[in-house]
Scaffold this motif. Structure first.
Motif, PDB file in Angstrom:
ATOM      1  N   PRO A   7     -20.462 -68.179 -67.633  1.00  0.00           N
ATOM      2  CA  PRO A   7     -21.886 -67.133 -68.792  1.00  0.00           C
ATOM      3  C   PRO A   7     -21.710 -65.719 -67.689  1.00  0.00           C
ATOM      4  O   PRO A   7     -21.683 -65.227 -67.048  1.00  0.00           O
ATOM      5  CB  PRO A   7     -22.590 -68.101 -68.358  1.00  0.00           C
ATOM      6  CG  PRO A   7     -22.317 -68.705 -66.778  1.00  0.00           C
ATOM      7  CD  PRO A   7     -21.142 -68.671 -66.574  1.00  0.00           C
ATOM      8  N   GLN A  64     -26.805 -73.777 -70.262  1.00  0.00           N
ATOM      9  CA  GLN A  64     -27.456 -73.032 -69.288  1.00  0.00           C
ATOM     10  C   GLN A  64     -28.630 -72.694 -69.287  1.00  0.00           C
ATOM     11  O   GLN A  64     -29.101 -72.695 -70.174  1.00  0.00           O
ATOM     12  CB  GLN A  64     -26.527 -71.703 -68.602  1.00  0.00           C
ATOM     13  CG  GLN A  64     -27.194 -71.684 -66.804  1.00  0.00           C
ATOM     14  CD  GLN A  64     -26.485 -70.664 -66.599  1.00  0.00           C
ATOM     15  OE1 GLN A  64     -26.498 -69.671 -66.529  1.00  0.00           O
ATOM     16  NE2 GLN A  64     -25.037 -70.534 -65.591  1.00  0.00           N
ATOM     17  N   HIS A 163     -20.793 -69.307 -56.533  1.00  0.00           N
ATOM     18  CA  HIS A 163     -20.188 -68.084 -56.384  1.00  0.00           C
ATOM     19  C   HIS A 163     -20.273 -67.390 -54.894  1.00  0.00           C
ATOM     20  O   HIS A 163     -21.623 -67.655 -54.363  1.00  0.00           O
ATOM     21  CB  HIS A 163     -20.676 -67.050 -57.400  1.00  0.00           C
ATOM     22  CG  HIS A 163     -21.094 -65.512 -57.149  1.00  0.00           C
ATOM     23  ND1 HIS A 163     -19.741 -65.034 -57.096  1.00  0.00           N
ATOM     24  CD2 HIS A 163     -21.173 -64.347 -57.150  1.00  0.00           C
ATOM     25  CE1 HIS A 163     -19.134 -64.339 -57.128  1.00  0.00           C
ATOM     26  NE2 HIS A 163     -20.294 -63.668 -56.976  1.00  0.00           N
ATOM     27  N   ILE A 197     -11.874 -63.480 -59.808  1.00  0.00           N
ATOM     28  CA  ILE A 197     -10.299 -64.321 -60.006  1.00  0.00           C
ATOM     29  C   ILE A 197     -10.019 -63.393 -61.629  1.00  0.00           C
ATOM     30  O   ILE A 197      -9.961 -63.029 -62.491  1.00  0.00           O
ATOM     31  CB  ILE A 197     -10.423 -65.894 -60.546  1.00  0.00           C
ATOM     32  CG1 ILE A 197     -10.948 -66.875 -59.558  1.00  0.00           C
ATOM     33  CG2 ILE A 197      -8.836 -65.616 -61.236  1.00  0.00           C
ATOM     34  CD1 ILE A 197     -10.427 -68.412 -59.900  1.00  0.00           C
TER      35      ILE A 197
END
Ligand SMILES: Cc1cc2nc3c(=O)[nH]c(=O)nc-3n(C[C@H](O)[C@H](O)[C@H](O)COP(=O)(O)O)c2cc1C
Length: 310
Positions: A7, A64, A163, A197
Motif C-alpha cells: 500500500p 487496509q 517492515h 526490496i
C-alpha cells in the motif's frame, strides 16, 4: 510464493493497480492504502471507490484500515464485509507520519499492546474475517514489537506484515535485519516481509536468510523498476514499449479523472521512482519536476524514454 504490492498512500489506488497489473506481471495481490476506521453510523461505503469490487476485478486486494478504537475497527470491518464481501482485512499500525503518530494512529499504536490485543480480540472473536496486521519493529524500540508478538501469539492472525525499521526512523537508514531475525524467530504467525526490496539480488539474500518466509511485499522498488516482480518470478522480458504503453495509459487515466494540474502532480510523484529505471540524474529530475504543463511534461518524457530505449 506470493508477491504483494505494497500500500502506498497517494499512489497505489485502483486505477494504478489495474493499469499496472495489465502491463506488468508477477504481483499476486495488494494491500490497499489505508482508510480510516469509523463507527458504523459515520461510515459511508459509497465513498470508498478504491474498494468497490467492480474496480478490483484484476487483482486480489486486502482492504487496509487505520484506527485506534477497537469498536470502530470491528464495525468498519463488519460493514465492509457486508457491503463489499471482503473476507480479509489489514490493520495499519506501521505508518510513521508524525501527524498520524501524534494522534495515536498508525505506528503510534505500537507502544500500546493492550489496545492491540483488545482490537484483535474484538475483530477475530466477533467477526468472520481473516485479520492481519502491518507493523514495524516498534515506534521507539523493538521491545514494543516483541511485546506485541507475544501478545498476538494465541490469536488466529492471518499474517503479520513487518517492515524492519522503527517508526521514529521513518524510511531512513538501512532495514534492520538483525532485529528482524529476532522477530522471525519469535513469532509462529505467517510473515509478509516488507522493506527495501529494490533488486533481485537483495530479494534472494532475504530468501536465503529467512527460508520460512513465503510472502514478500514490493513497494518503492517496484515503482523504481516495474519489471521487478517479473524478474523475481523469472518471467521477465525487458521491453521499453511495455513501459511506454503503461505510462501512456496511466497518464491518460489520471488526466481524464483529475484536472491536468492534479494529474501532473501525481505523475511527478511517480517520476521520483521512475527516474531510477531511466537513470535520470538529479539535474534531469529537477528539470522535469519544474515543468508546469502536463503535455509538455509527457511529451518530453516520451521522447526521453524512446531515445533511452533505442
Ligand atoms: C509514499 C508512501 C506511502 C505509503 N502508504 C502506506 C499505507 O497507506 N499503508 C501502509 O501500511 N504502508 C504504507 N507505506 C509503507 C509501504 O507499504 C512499505 O511498507 C514501505 O514503503 C517499505 O517497503 P518498500 O521499501 O518496498 O517501499 C507507504 C510508504 C510510502 C513511501
Amino acid at each position: 510464493m506470493t508477491l504483494y504490492l505494497a500500500p502506498l498512500h497517494g499512489i497505489t489506488y485502483y486505477n494504478f493497480r489495474n493499469c499496472f497489473t495489465k502491463h506488468f506481471h508477477g504481483i499476486d495481490c495488494a494491500i490497499t492504502p489505508f482508510i480510516a476506521a469509523q463507527p458504523k453510523d459515520k461510515l459511508n461505503p459509497k465513498k470508498l471507490r478504491d474498494l468497490f469490487p467492480e474496480n478490483n476485478t484484476e487483482l486480489h486486494i486486502i482492504p487496509q484500515i487505520m484506527g485506534n478504537k477497537p469498536a470502530d475497527i470491528k464495525e468498519t470491518v463488519a460493514v465492509l464485509h457486508e457491503t463489499f464481501g471482503y473476507h480479509q482485512f489489514n490493520w495499519n499500525i506501521g505508518c510513521p507520519m508524525n501527524q498520524i503518530v501524534r494522534k495515536k494512529r498508525g505506528c503510534g499504536v505500537m507502544p500500546f499492546p493492550d489496545l492491540i490485543e483488545e482490537t484483535v480480540n474484538e475483530v477475530c472473536g466477533k467477526t468472520d474475517v481473516r485479520f492481519s496486521i502491518k507493523m514495524r519493529l516498534g515506534l521507539h524500540s523493538p521491545k514494543e514489537g516483541l511485546e506485541i508478538l507475544q501478545r498476538l501469539a494465541p490469536y488466529p492472525i492471518d499474517f503479520l506484515c513487518i517492515h524492519p525499521r522503527l517508526g521514529v526512523q521513518h524510511y531512513e537508514g538501512n532495514v534492520d535485519l538483525e532485529t528482524f531475525e529476532l522477530f522471525y524467530q519469535t513469532t509462529n504467525h505467517n510473515i509478509v516481509y516488507s522493506g527495501d526490496i529494490n533488486s533481485v539480488d537483495f530479494f534472494m539474500n532475504l530468501q536465503q536468510r529467512f527460508p520460512k518466509i513465503e510472502n514478500w511485499m514490493l513497494g518503492r522498488g517496484i515503482l523504481q523498476n516495474p519489471f521487478l516482480a517479473e524478474q523475481i518470478v523469472q518471467e521477465y522480458s525487458n521491453n521499453t514499449t511495455r513501459f511506454i504503453d503503461f505510462y501512456h495509459e496511466y497518464s491518460q487515466i489520471l488526466i481524464s479523472l483529475k484536472n491536468e494540474k492534479a494529474a501532473l502532480c501525481a505523475l511527478k510523484e511517480l517520476w521520483h521512482y521512475f527516474a531510477v529505471l531511466w537513470k535520470l540524474n538529479s539535474e534531469e529530475l529537477k528539470k522535469i519536476l519544474q515543468m508546469n504543463d502536463c503535455h509538455v511534461f509527457n511529451n518530453y518524457l516520451h521522447k526521453m524514454i524512446n531515445e533511452a530505449g533505442k
